[in-house]
Design a protein around this motif. Structure first.
Motif, PDB file in Angstrom:
ATOM      1  N   ARG A 185       0.815  -1.208   0.000  1.00 21.83           N
ATOM      2  CA  ARG A 185       0.000   0.000   0.000  1.00 21.83           C
ATOM      3  C   ARG A 185       0.853   1.264   0.000  1.00 21.83           C
ATOM      4  NH1 ARG A 185      -5.252   0.158   1.573  1.00 21.83           N
ATOM      5  NH2 ARG A 185      -4.987   2.198   0.633  1.00 21.83           N
ATOM      6  N   SER A 186       2.166   1.131   0.139  1.00 23.81           N
ATOM      7  CA  SER A 186       3.052   2.291   0.116  1.00 23.81           C
ATOM      8  C   SER A 186       4.401   1.870  -0.436  1.00 23.81           C
ATOM      9  CB  SER A 186       3.239   2.872   1.528  1.00 23.81           C
ATOM     10  OG  SER A 186       4.069   2.034   2.311  1.00 23.81           O
ATOM     11  N   ASP A 187       5.173   2.865  -0.795  1.00 15.85           N
ATOM     12  CA  ASP A 187       6.573   2.633  -1.104  1.00 15.85           C
ATOM     13  C   ASP A 187       7.311   2.560   0.234  1.00 15.85           C
ATOM     14  OD1 ASP A 187       6.229   2.762  -3.887  1.00 15.85           O
ATOM     15  OD2 ASP A 187       6.371   4.957  -3.857  1.00 15.85           O
ATOM     16  N   VAL A 188       8.544   2.124   0.203  1.00 13.04           N
ATOM     17  CA  VAL A 188       9.367   2.138   1.409  1.00 13.04           C
ATOM     18  C   VAL A 188       9.645   3.592   1.765  1.00 13.04           C
ATOM     19  CG1 VAL A 188      11.596   1.522   2.408  1.00 13.04           C
ATOM     20  CG2 VAL A 188      10.395  -0.108   0.927  1.00 13.04           C
ATOM     21  N   VAL A 189       9.432   3.930   3.034  1.00 15.92           N
ATOM     22  CA  VAL A 189       9.675   5.276   3.538  1.00 15.92           C
ATOM     23  C   VAL A 189      10.765   5.173   4.593  1.00 15.92           C
ATOM     24  CG1 VAL A 189       8.678   7.223   4.796  1.00 15.92           C
ATOM     25  CG2 VAL A 189       7.295   6.009   3.116  1.00 15.92           C
TER      26      VAL A 189
END
Length: 136
Positions: free
Chosen positions: A97-101
Protein backbone atom coordinates in the motif's frame (compact mmCIF):
# COMPACT_ATOMS: atom_id res chain seq x y z
CA UNK A 1 10.76 -12.83 10.64
CA UNK A 2 11.63 -11.57 14.08
CA UNK A 3 10.74 -13.64 17.12
CA UNK A 4 7.04 -13.25 18.05
CA UNK A 5 7.82 -12.96 21.78
CA UNK A 6 8.63 -9.24 21.52
CA UNK A 7 6.13 -6.51 22.39
CA UNK A 8 3.18 -6.08 20.03
CA UNK A 9 3.27 -2.57 18.58
CA UNK A 10 0.26 -0.57 17.44
CA UNK A 11 0.75 2.86 15.85
CA UNK A 12 -1.71 5.68 16.47
CA UNK A 13 -1.39 8.76 14.29
CA UNK A 14 -2.09 11.70 16.60
CA UNK A 15 -2.17 15.50 16.42
CA UNK A 16 -0.55 16.15 19.84
CA UNK A 17 2.04 13.62 21.03
CA UNK A 18 2.56 15.16 24.48
CA UNK A 19 -1.18 15.30 25.23
CA UNK A 20 -1.41 11.61 24.29
CA UNK A 21 1.58 10.71 26.49
CA UNK A 22 -0.13 12.46 29.38
CA UNK A 23 -3.48 10.77 28.68
CA UNK A 24 -2.18 7.20 28.39
CA UNK A 25 0.27 7.43 31.30
CA UNK A 26 -2.09 9.31 33.62
CA UNK A 27 -5.38 7.59 32.89
CA UNK A 28 -4.73 4.15 31.41
CA UNK A 29 -1.69 2.78 33.24
CA UNK A 30 0.84 3.03 30.40
CA UNK A 31 4.52 3.73 31.08
CA UNK A 32 6.51 6.14 28.95
CA UNK A 33 9.22 4.25 27.06
CA UNK A 34 10.58 6.89 24.64
CA UNK A 35 9.70 10.49 23.95
CA UNK A 36 10.79 12.51 20.94
CA UNK A 37 7.77 14.81 21.27
CA UNK A 38 6.33 16.53 19.36
CA UNK A 39 7.18 14.03 16.59
CA UNK A 40 6.97 10.64 18.32
CA UNK A 41 6.66 8.73 21.59
CA UNK A 42 5.94 5.19 22.65
CA UNK A 43 4.21 3.99 25.78
CA UNK A 44 3.85 0.44 27.02
CA UNK A 45 1.36 -1.53 29.02
CA UNK A 46 2.01 -5.24 29.45
CA UNK A 47 2.87 -6.72 26.05
CA UNK A 48 1.48 -3.70 24.13
CA UNK A 49 3.72 -0.96 22.78
CA UNK A 50 1.61 1.97 21.62
CA UNK A 51 3.46 4.17 19.14
CA UNK A 52 2.21 7.77 19.12
CA UNK A 53 3.17 9.41 15.83
CA UNK A 54 2.69 13.13 15.42
CA UNK A 55 2.50 15.00 12.10
CA UNK A 56 6.31 15.34 11.89
CA UNK A 57 7.04 11.62 12.30
CA UNK A 58 7.83 9.33 9.38
CA UNK A 59 5.11 6.97 10.62
CA UNK A 60 2.37 9.51 9.97
CA UNK A 61 3.57 10.30 6.46
CA UNK A 62 3.51 6.75 5.07
CA UNK A 63 -0.27 6.36 5.14
CA UNK A 64 -1.87 6.18 1.66
CA UNK A 65 -4.07 9.15 0.72
CA UNK A 66 -7.21 7.00 0.49
CA UNK A 67 -6.87 5.74 4.09
CA UNK A 68 -8.75 8.17 6.31
CA UNK A 69 -9.29 8.24 10.04
CA UNK A 70 -9.87 5.79 11.67
CA UNK A 71 -8.27 3.65 8.97
CA UNK A 72 -4.89 5.33 9.48
CA UNK A 73 -4.22 3.19 12.56
CA UNK A 74 -2.25 0.05 11.91
CA UNK A 75 -0.42 -2.83 13.49
CA UNK A 76 3.32 -2.19 13.60
CA UNK A 77 5.56 -5.24 13.23
CA UNK A 78 9.32 -4.97 13.66
CA UNK A 79 11.38 -6.96 11.17
CA UNK A 80 15.13 -7.60 11.04
CA UNK A 81 15.51 -7.19 7.26
CA UNK A 82 12.83 -5.16 5.50
CA UNK A 83 14.08 -5.91 1.99
CA UNK A 84 13.95 -9.68 2.59
CA UNK A 85 10.43 -9.39 4.00
CA UNK A 86 9.30 -7.40 0.97
CA UNK A 87 10.77 -10.02 -1.37
CA UNK A 88 9.15 -12.86 0.61
CA UNK A 89 5.73 -11.20 0.65
CA UNK A 90 5.84 -10.23 -3.03
CA UNK A 91 6.73 -13.86 -3.85
CA UNK A 92 3.62 -14.88 -1.91
CA UNK A 93 1.51 -12.59 -4.12
CA UNK A 94 0.90 -9.77 -1.62
CA UNK A 95 0.77 -6.18 -2.80
CA UNK A 96 1.94 -3.12 -0.95
CA UNK A 97 0.00 0.00 0.00
CA UNK A 98 3.05 2.29 0.12
CA UNK A 99 6.57 2.63 -1.10
CA UNK A 100 9.37 2.14 1.41
CA UNK A 101 9.67 5.28 3.54
CA UNK A 102 12.82 6.08 5.50
CA UNK A 103 13.04 8.30 8.53
CA UNK A 104 15.50 8.85 11.36
CA UNK A 105 14.11 5.87 13.28
CA UNK A 106 14.20 3.37 10.44
CA UNK A 107 12.46 2.20 7.27
CA UNK A 108 8.88 1.08 6.78
CA UNK A 109 6.38 -0.18 4.22
CA UNK A 110 2.64 -0.82 4.43
CA UNK A 111 0.62 -3.85 3.40
CA UNK A 112 -3.06 -4.50 4.03
CA UNK A 113 -4.87 -7.53 5.36
CA UNK A 114 -7.70 -9.11 3.34
CA UNK A 115 -10.23 -6.53 4.56
CA UNK A 116 -7.96 -3.51 4.17
CA UNK A 117 -6.51 -3.07 7.67
CA UNK A 118 -3.02 -1.68 7.38
CA UNK A 119 0.07 -3.48 8.67
CA UNK A 120 3.35 -1.61 8.90
CA UNK A 121 6.56 -3.58 8.54
CA UNK A 122 9.31 -1.58 10.22
CA UNK A 123 13.06 -2.08 10.28
CA UNK A 124 14.66 0.08 12.98
CA UNK A 125 17.72 2.11 12.12
CA UNK A 126 20.82 0.34 13.33
CA UNK A 127 22.57 2.03 16.17
CA UNK A 128 26.32 1.68 16.58
CA UNK A 129 27.27 -1.08 18.98
CA UNK A 130 28.30 0.18 22.36
CA UNK A 131 31.97 -0.14 23.02
CA UNK A 132 33.30 -1.46 26.27
CA UNK A 133 35.86 0.85 27.84
CA UNK A 134 39.33 -0.64 28.15
CA UNK A 135 40.31 -1.72 31.64
CA UNK A 136 43.19 0.25 33.15
Amino acid sequence: MTSPDKLAGVRYVVDDVQACIDFYTTHLGFTLNTSAAPAFADVTRGPLRLLLSGPASSGSRATPDDATTPGRNRIHLIVDDLDSEIDRLRAAGLSFRSDVVAGPGGRQVLIADPVGNLIELFQPAHTPAATTPAKP
